[in-house]
Design a protein around this motif. Sequence first.
Motif, PDB file in Angstrom:
ATOM      1  N   UNK A 363       0.749  -1.269  -0.137  1.00  0.00           N
ATOM      2  CA  UNK A 363      -0.258   0.012   0.012  1.00  0.00           C
ATOM      3  C   UNK A 363       0.931   1.366  -0.053  1.00  0.00           C
ATOM      4  N   UNK A 364       1.926   1.162   0.797  1.00  0.00           N
ATOM      5  CA  UNK A 364       2.920   2.490   1.125  1.00  0.00           C
ATOM      6  C   UNK A 364       3.701   2.598  -0.354  1.00  0.00           C
ATOM      7  N   UNK A 365       3.883   1.545  -1.041  1.00  0.00           N
ATOM      8  CA  UNK A 365       4.755   1.650  -2.234  1.00  0.00           C
ATOM      9  C   UNK A 365       3.961   2.025  -3.338  1.00  0.00           C
ATOM     10  N   UNK A 366       2.631   1.672  -3.498  1.00  0.00           N
ATOM     11  CA  UNK A 366       1.541   2.040  -4.503  1.00  0.00           C
ATOM     12  C   UNK A 366       1.271   3.535  -4.198  1.00  0.00           C
ATOM     13  N   UNK A 367       1.009   4.006  -3.145  1.00  0.00           N
ATOM     14  CA  UNK A 367       0.759   5.164  -2.988  1.00  0.00           C
ATOM     15  C   UNK A 367       1.791   6.187  -3.175  1.00  0.00           C
ATOM     16  N   UNK A 368       2.967   5.618  -2.879  1.00  0.00           N
ATOM     17  CA  UNK A 368       4.240   6.614  -3.560  1.00  0.00           C
ATOM     18  C   UNK A 368       4.386   6.939  -4.896  1.00  0.00           C
ATOM     19  N   UNK A 369       4.162   5.603  -5.656  1.00  0.00           N
ATOM     20  CA  UNK A 369       4.289   5.447  -7.028  1.00  0.00           C
ATOM     21  C   UNK A 369       2.899   6.342  -7.818  1.00  0.00           C
ATOM     22  N   UNK A 370       1.879   6.311  -7.350  1.00  0.00           N
ATOM     23  CA  UNK A 370       0.901   7.330  -7.523  1.00  0.00           C
ATOM     24  C   UNK A 370       1.070   8.562  -7.366  1.00  0.00           C
ATOM     25  N   UNK A 371       1.653   9.128  -6.232  1.00  0.00           N
ATOM     26  CA  UNK A 371       2.113  10.717  -5.932  1.00  0.00           C
ATOM     27  C   UNK A 371       3.228  11.136  -7.000  1.00  0.00           C
ATOM     28  N   UNK A 372       4.132  10.356  -7.085  1.00  0.00           N
ATOM     29  CA  UNK A 372       5.226  10.549  -8.007  1.00  0.00           C
ATOM     30  C   UNK A 372       4.777  10.630  -9.613  1.00  0.00           C
ATOM     31  N   UNK A 373       3.846   9.824  -9.916  1.00  0.00           N
ATOM     32  CA  UNK A 373       3.539   9.795 -11.339  1.00  0.00           C
ATOM     33  C   UNK A 373       2.548  10.982 -11.552  1.00  0.00           C
ATOM     34  N   UNK A 374       1.629  11.246 -10.602  1.00  0.00           N
ATOM     35  CA  UNK A 374       1.081  12.449 -10.883  1.00  0.00           C
ATOM     36  C   UNK A 374       1.492  13.723 -10.770  1.00  0.00           C
TER      37      UNK A 374
END
Length: 447
Positions: A363-374
Amino acid sequence: MSIIIKMGQPIGTESHLKRAIGYVMQEWKTEGRVYSNSGVTPEEVIDTFFLTKKVYPSHGKRQGYHWKFSFSKDETISHDDALNFIKEWAEEYLGGGYDFVVAEHSDRELTHMHLIFNSVKRGGGKYHYGKDEWEKVIKPLTNRICDKYHTGYVKEKDKTLDYSPEKDWKSEIEETIDRCIEVSKSYADFKSRLQRDFHYSVREGVSKDYGVYLSLKPPGKGKAVRSYRLSPGYMPEDIERKIMECLLKPKNVLEAKSDNSDHKMNTQQREENREIFCVIFRQGKDFFRDGYFRRAYIPYKNLSSYQQYFVRRMLSARRLYHRTGTTLKEHEQSVRAIHHMMNEVGELYKHNIRSEHNLSETIFELQKQITFTEHRLSSGTIPAEREADVADQIKRWKTELSELKKMKKQDVPKKSEKEISDQEIAELDQQESLISRKEKSHDGRTK
């Protein structure tokens, strides 16, 4: 035009009381229309309730009472007047002798109010619902306040039903289930006997959080009780297991006396071991995107105990959800719940989530990935021709993140992977080899 008073079951645990007070006082539901003689915030109210219990301890399991007041749709009473209505009602009925909190909820079209009060008096002693409480106290009080606010009177109760909050329906239902299990020959026979011999209204459904459940309404009760609200051990799979144990008990005793006993599995165990390898998930363009269901066979022994829990839960729901006498709407809800469980298993397999800790990390890694890509998308770093594809990818990630967060709320038993016996692993190996042969023959035919 009328008002309905629903007296729910007594609150039986401290955690339930805390959740109920927090729920009733939620800001987005009340928009500030809350009143309590015990504090301003939920924390203050909860502390006051338990301080009273500490000063005046009492024997028994009841922690409090939660009643709901609902006006009919044709009533035009304002939200503020509705709060004053329930406030005056509580102050007069409880007489200042109990800790209480009242609130008016405006999150639905129907105007309704909640009342929660302590099971223990401020001066000592417990709340008691008298025999003639409804006719002599509650009904006259409610109608008098209805006159003041120009609303319809309280709706009359059905005299064939028992509305008393003192009746312990939970224990009565559990006792009836135990009696019915003793005389039943199968799970289907259990449901039939519960309706025919004990005059229960029985319906099966599937919940995405609890799996297959029973909705049970005994004679004289106005509202059905779902089996996941009962004590542990009364879900459909538990009932089926108990019936099987009762039927096999004499046989097991004889086998225990024999030196040649080969510890044969019962029918339920064989069925579960035969199915347990089948992990089902959606397959589309991106392998796990929405699309058609695809089967994948995974050795059960290679799964962690955390993954095994979700697989067993999904397969149990799939096996038991077939039912009769239900509406199309209920059937569709059950199928959607089972599909949700299938997607959960697919997400575990896709991200290789083998424990609650792995789930938190994912969950943490996916949240980071979403924030970075956005951030890259908003800053113009991504080429214009790829912006649409990246936006779609972010949308899919957010859907996955939502599903993973829901799994985080599951009450998953914490078990060690070493709990699987050598005998069970050997049996599963045999089943795996059989399924592999079937899968190879199927692949040969499709080619």
